[in-house]
Design a protein around this motif. Structure first.
Motif, PDB file in Angstrom:
ATOM      1  N   ALA A  19       0.834  -1.208   0.000  1.00  0.00           N
ATOM      2  CA  ALA A  19       0.000   0.000   0.000  1.00  0.00           C
ATOM      3  C   ALA A  19       0.869   1.258   0.000  1.00  0.00           C
ATOM      4  N   LEU A  20       1.931   1.255   0.780  1.00  0.00           N
ATOM      5  CA  LEU A  20       2.845   2.405   0.804  1.00  0.00           C
ATOM      6  C   LEU A  20       3.479   2.605  -0.571  1.00  0.00           C
ATOM      7  N   TRP A  21       3.837   1.527  -1.217  1.00  0.00           N
ATOM      8  CA  TRP A  21       4.416   1.586  -2.552  1.00  0.00           C
ATOM      9  C   TRP A  21       3.423   2.203  -3.549  1.00  0.00           C
ATOM     10  N   ALA A  22       2.186   1.742  -3.486  1.00  0.00           N
ATOM     11  CA  ALA A  22       1.175   2.204  -4.435  1.00  0.00           C
ATOM     12  C   ALA A  22       0.780   3.661  -4.197  1.00  0.00           C
ATOM     13  N   GLU A  23       0.655   4.043  -2.941  1.00  0.00           N
ATOM     14  CA  GLU A  23       0.144   5.374  -2.610  1.00  0.00           C
ATOM     15  C   GLU A  23       1.239   6.437  -2.490  1.00  0.00           C
ATOM     16  N   ARG A  24       2.423   6.011  -2.091  1.00  0.00           N
ATOM     17  CA  ARG A  24       3.554   6.934  -1.867  1.00  0.00           C
ATOM     18  C   ARG A  24       3.202   8.050  -0.871  1.00  0.00           C
ATOM     19  N   HIS A  25       2.301   7.671   0.060  1.00  0.00           N
ATOM     20  CA  HIS A  25       1.861   8.626   1.095  1.00  0.00           C
ATOM     21  C   HIS A  25       1.306   7.803   2.246  1.00  0.00           C
ATOM     22  N   ALA A  43       3.595   0.474  11.468  1.00  0.00           N
ATOM     23  CA  ALA A  43       3.903  -0.678  10.613  1.00  0.00           C
ATOM     24  C   ALA A  43       5.129  -0.390   9.750  1.00  0.00           C
ATOM     25  N   LEU A  44       5.224   0.838   9.225  1.00  0.00           N
ATOM     26  CA  LEU A  44       6.404   1.221   8.443  1.00  0.00           C
ATOM     27  C   LEU A  44       7.661   1.158   9.308  1.00  0.00           C
ATOM     28  N   SER A  45       7.532   1.580  10.552  1.00  0.00           N
ATOM     29  CA  SER A  45       8.671   1.501  11.482  1.00  0.00           C
ATOM     30  C   SER A  45       9.106   0.053  11.681  1.00  0.00           C
ATOM     31  N   ALA A  52      16.134  -3.528   7.980  1.00  0.00           N
ATOM     32  CA  ALA A  52      17.334  -2.718   8.263  1.00  0.00           C
ATOM     33  C   ALA A  52      17.561  -1.684   7.158  1.00  0.00           C
ATOM     34  N   ASP A  53      16.470  -1.014   6.771  1.00  0.00           N
ATOM     35  CA  ASP A  53      16.532  -0.006   5.720  1.00  0.00           C
ATOM     36  C   ASP A  53      15.365   0.952   5.929  1.00  0.00           C
ATOM     37  N   GLN A  54      15.491   2.181   5.477  1.00  0.00           N
ATOM     38  CA  GLN A  54      14.407   3.155   5.613  1.00  0.00           C
ATOM     39  C   GLN A  54      13.197   2.805   4.745  1.00  0.00           C
ATOM     40  N   LEU A  55      13.422   2.094   3.648  1.00  0.00           N
ATOM     41  CA  LEU A  55      12.404   1.675   2.683  1.00  0.00           C
ATOM     42  C   LEU A  55      11.717   2.839   1.966  1.00  0.00           C
ATOM     43  N   PHE A  56      11.293   3.861   2.714  1.00  0.00           N
ATOM     44  CA  PHE A  56      10.696   5.056   2.125  1.00  0.00           C
ATOM     45  C   PHE A  56      11.260   6.278   2.841  1.00  0.00           C
ATOM     46  N   ILE A  57      11.561   7.315   2.063  1.00  0.00           N
ATOM     47  CA  ILE A  57      12.099   8.568   2.599  1.00  0.00           C
ATOM     48  C   ILE A  57      11.055   9.653   2.377  1.00  0.00           C
ATOM     49  N   ARG A  58      10.854  10.476   3.407  1.00  0.00           N
ATOM     50  CA  ARG A  58       9.891  11.580   3.286  1.00  0.00           C
ATOM     51  C   ARG A  58      10.373  12.583   2.240  1.00  0.00           C
ATOM     52  N   PRO A  60       8.518  16.268  -0.132  1.00  0.00           N
ATOM     53  CA  PRO A  60       7.412  17.232  -0.056  1.00  0.00           C
ATOM     54  C   PRO A  60       6.048  16.667  -0.501  1.00  0.00           C
ATOM     55  N   ARG A  61       6.036  15.650  -1.345  1.00  0.00           N
ATOM     56  CA  ARG A  61       4.765  15.102  -1.829  1.00  0.00           C
ATOM     57  C   ARG A  61       4.327  13.857  -1.076  1.00  0.00           C
ATOM     58  N   GLY A  62       5.120  13.353  -0.155  1.00  0.00           N
ATOM     59  CA  GLY A  62       4.778  12.137   0.581  1.00  0.00           C
ATOM     60  C   GLY A  62       6.031  11.352   0.921  1.00  0.00           C
ATOM     61  N   ILE A  63       6.173  10.168   0.306  1.00  0.00           N
ATOM     62  CA  ILE A  63       7.338   9.332   0.555  1.00  0.00           C
ATOM     63  C   ILE A  63       7.848   8.768  -0.774  1.00  0.00           C
ATOM     64  N   ALA A  64       9.147   8.532  -0.833  1.00  0.00           N
ATOM     65  CA  ALA A  64       9.776   7.962  -2.022  1.00  0.00           C
ATOM     66  C   ALA A  64      10.512   6.691  -1.608  1.00  0.00           C
ATOM     67  N   PRO A  65      10.466   5.647  -2.445  1.00  0.00           N
ATOM     68  CA  PRO A  65      11.111   4.383  -2.085  1.00  0.00           C
ATOM     69  C   PRO A  65      12.637   4.470  -2.164  1.00  0.00           C
ATOM     70  N   THR A  66      13.270   3.712  -1.289  1.00  0.00           N
ATOM     71  CA  THR A  66      14.729   3.585  -1.334  1.00  0.00           C
ATOM     72  C   THR A  66      15.077   2.519  -2.377  1.00  0.00           C
ATOM     73  N   PRO A  67      16.343   2.408  -2.736  1.00  0.00           N
ATOM     74  CA  PRO A  67      16.728   1.352  -3.681  1.00  0.00           C
ATOM     75  C   PRO A  67      16.326  -0.053  -3.206  1.00  0.00           C
TER      76      PRO A  67
END
Length: 161
Positions: A19-25, A43-45, A52-58, A60-67
Motif C-alpha cells: 500500500a505504501l508503494w502504491a500510494e507513496r503517502h 507498521a512502516l517503522s 534494516a533499511d528506511q524503505l521510504f524517505i519523506r 514534499p509530496r509524501g514518501i519515495a522508495p529507497t533502492p
C-alpha cells in the motif's frame, strides 16, 4: 544479510509495504488499508527494523522508495498475488474431480455395511483398489495410530452382540 525469521515477522506488514508503494503517502496508504495513520506509520517503522533499511524517505509530496524498496517490490507483489490466488474463493468442491487415495482400516462388518455401499456409489466415478484383509477392532486402532490408515471404521456386528 541473514535470512528473515518468519516466526518473528508479521506477514501482514507486506500488505502495508504494498500500500505504501502504491500510494507513496502514509495517510493515503492508511485509508486504503482501513487503518489509522498512526498504525500505518508504526507498521512502516516495523518494516524498517525488519529490513534494516528506511524503505521510504519523506519528501514534499509524501514518501519515495529507497533502492532496497524498489528491489523488493516485484517479489513482494508476486508473493501477495500468490497468496490472493490461494485464498480466493473457488466455489463448491466437485467431488468428481478430486484425485486422492484414502486408506481405510475397517472391521468385516464395517466393510459390509459402510464400505461396500460407498464403493457401489463411487464405482462408476472412481477407480478403486480394494484389498480384503481380516481385521479386528484392535488392529484398526493400531493402523490408525501408526498413520497407515486415514480412516478407521468400527461397526460392531449386531449378531455378535
Amino acid at each position: 544479510m541473514k535470512p528473515l525469521d518468519l516466526t518473528r515477522f508479521d506477514l501482514n506488514l507486506l500488505v502495508v509495504l504494498e500500500a505504501l508503494w502504491a500510494e507513496r503517502h502514509v495517510g493515503r496508504a492508511a485509508e486504503r488499508l482501513h487503518l489509522s495513520q498512526s498504525a500505518t506509520s508504526h507498521a512502516l517503522s516495523r518494516l524498517r527494523t525488519a529490513f534494516a533499511d528506511q524503505l521510504f524517505i519523506r519528501n514534499p509530496r509524501g514518501i519515495a522508495p529507497t533502492p532496497l524498496a524498489i528491489e523488493l517490490m516485484p517479489r513482494v507483489a508476486a508473493v501477495l498475488e500468490s497468496v490472493r490466488l490461494v485464498a480466493s474463493p473457488r466455489g463448491p468442491v466437485d467431488p468428481g474431480r478430486l484425485q486422492a487415495t484414502l486408506s481405510v482400516a475397517a472391521t468385516d462388518h464395517a466393510v459390509l455395511t459402510v464400505i461396500a455401499p460407498v464403493n457401489r456409489c463411487a464405482g462408476r466415478r472412481a477407480e478403486a483398489q480394494a484389498g480384503r484383509y481380516r481385521i479386528r477392532a484392535a488392529h484398526v486402532r493400531r493402523r490408525r495410530a501408526r498413520h497407515r490408515a486415514r480412516v478407521g471404521l468400527f461397526c460392531p456386528d449386531p449378531a455378535a452382540l
